[in-house]
Enzyme design. Sequence first.
Site, mmCIF file in Angstrom:
data_model
loop_
_atom_site.group_PDB
_atom_site.id
_atom_site.type_symbol
_atom_site.label_atom_id
_atom_site.label_comp_id
_atom_site.label_asym_id
_atom_site.label_seq_id
_atom_site.Cartn_x
_atom_site.Cartn_y
_atom_site.Cartn_z
ATOM 1 N N CYS A 6 9.237 2.745 35.563
ATOM 2 C CA CYS A 6 10.664 2.441 35.341
ATOM 3 C C CYS A 6 11.270 1.835 36.604
ATOM 4 O O CYS A 6 12.069 0.889 36.529
ATOM 5 C CB CYS A 6 11.421 3.691 34.915
ATOM 6 S SG CYS A 6 11.212 4.100 33.167
ATOM 7 N N HIS A 45 10.859 3.361 28.187
ATOM 8 C CA HIS A 45 10.079 4.501 28.697
ATOM 9 C C HIS A 45 9.587 5.353 27.521
ATOM 10 O O HIS A 45 10.362 6.057 26.884
ATOM 11 C CB HIS A 45 10.898 5.365 29.662
ATOM 12 C CG HIS A 45 10.102 6.515 30.203
ATOM 13 N ND1 HIS A 45 9.381 6.436 31.386
ATOM 14 C CD2 HIS A 45 9.866 7.758 29.710
ATOM 15 C CE1 HIS A 45 8.754 7.593 31.585
ATOM 16 N NE2 HIS A 45 9.030 8.412 30.581
ATOM 17 N N HIS A 98 1.316 2.357 29.087
ATOM 18 C CA HIS A 98 0.872 1.082 29.646
ATOM 19 C C HIS A 98 -0.528 0.766 29.134
ATOM 20 O O HIS A 98 -1.274 1.661 28.747
ATOM 21 C CB HIS A 98 0.882 1.126 31.183
ATOM 22 C CG HIS A 98 0.053 2.243 31.749
ATOM 23 N ND1 HIS A 98 0.534 3.529 31.839
ATOM 24 C CD2 HIS A 98 -1.218 2.277 32.222
ATOM 25 C CE1 HIS A 98 -0.398 4.305 32.359
ATOM 26 N NE2 HIS A 98 -1.482 3.572 32.597
HETATM 27 P P1 5GP Z 1 -3.606 5.448 34.020
HETATM 28 O O1 5GP Z 1 -4.704 6.215 34.673
HETATM 29 O O2 5GP Z 1 -2.321 6.255 33.922
HETATM 30 O O3 5GP Z 1 -4.010 4.841 32.718
HETATM 31 O O4 5GP Z 1 -3.344 4.218 34.961
HETATM 32 C C1 5GP Z 1 -2.344 4.143 35.911
HETATM 33 C C2 5GP Z 1 -2.639 2.902 36.712
HETATM 34 O O5 5GP Z 1 -1.480 2.553 37.430
HETATM 35 C C3 5GP Z 1 -3.765 3.074 37.727
HETATM 36 O O6 5GP Z 1 -4.782 2.134 37.447
HETATM 37 C C4 5GP Z 1 -3.075 2.831 39.063
HETATM 38 O O7 5GP Z 1 -3.898 2.111 39.957
HETATM 39 C C5 5GP Z 1 -1.840 2.047 38.679
HETATM 40 N N1 5GP Z 1 -0.682 2.278 39.531
HETATM 41 C C6 5GP Z 1 -0.161 3.471 39.900
HETATM 42 N N2 5GP Z 1 0.955 3.291 40.659
HETATM 43 C C7 5GP Z 1 1.131 1.943 40.749
HETATM 44 C C8 5GP Z 1 2.109 1.131 41.404
HETATM 45 O O8 5GP Z 1 3.047 1.597 42.046
HETATM 46 N N3 5GP Z 1 1.972 -0.222 41.272
HETATM 47 C C9 5GP Z 1 0.945 -0.772 40.556
HETATM 48 N N4 5GP Z 1 0.908 -2.115 40.493
HETATM 49 N N5 5GP Z 1 0.017 -0.041 39.928
HETATM 50 C C10 5GP Z 1 0.098 1.300 40.018
HETATM 51 ZN ZN ZN Z 2 9.169 5.084 32.823
#
Ligand code: 5GP
Ligand code: ZN
Length: 112
Positions: A6, A45, A98
């Site tokens: 967000c 969100h 996401h």
């Molecule tokens: P999940 O494991 O929740 O599916 O993936 C979260 C993803 O978000 C991870 O691959 C992580 O590297 C990425 N991520 C987490 N924080 C940030 C951020 O502040 N910026 C960006 N560009 N990616 C993020």
């Molecule tokens: Zn959010």
Amino acid sequence: MDCVFCEIINGNIPSTRVYEDEFVIAINDLNPQAPVHMLIIPKKHIECANDISAEDTELIGRVFLAAGKIAEKLNLKDGYRIINNCGKNAGQTVMHLHFHMLAGTNLGEKLV
Ligand code: 5GP
Ligand code: ZN
């Protein structure tokens, strides 16, 4: 609300947007797992896929329309993989829905 995506969406955390429209943004993942690794993030969100409701039907379709536009823009003609992690066993770490979009190499036949 303490949600990093967000904060990125509302501009409080700066990011380079690979793609943006009324419904979604796409940014490069901080910790890429493939030569091309973007996150397509609905602006609304929603914590995880389990929280998608009927009123979000168009929004989810927009995610995949965005993927097609990104693929065209980045010339991902050899294809890509889209992954969504939902909940603890899937390893979801950011609780804002996401979709990982991975490309740029042969990703193999496993998972999935
Ligand atoms: P999940 O494991 O929740 O599916 O993936 C979260 C993803 O978000 C991870 O691959 C992580 O590297 C990425 N991520 C987490 N924080 C940030 C951020 O502040 N910026 C960006 N560009 N990616 C993020
Ligand atoms: Zn959010």
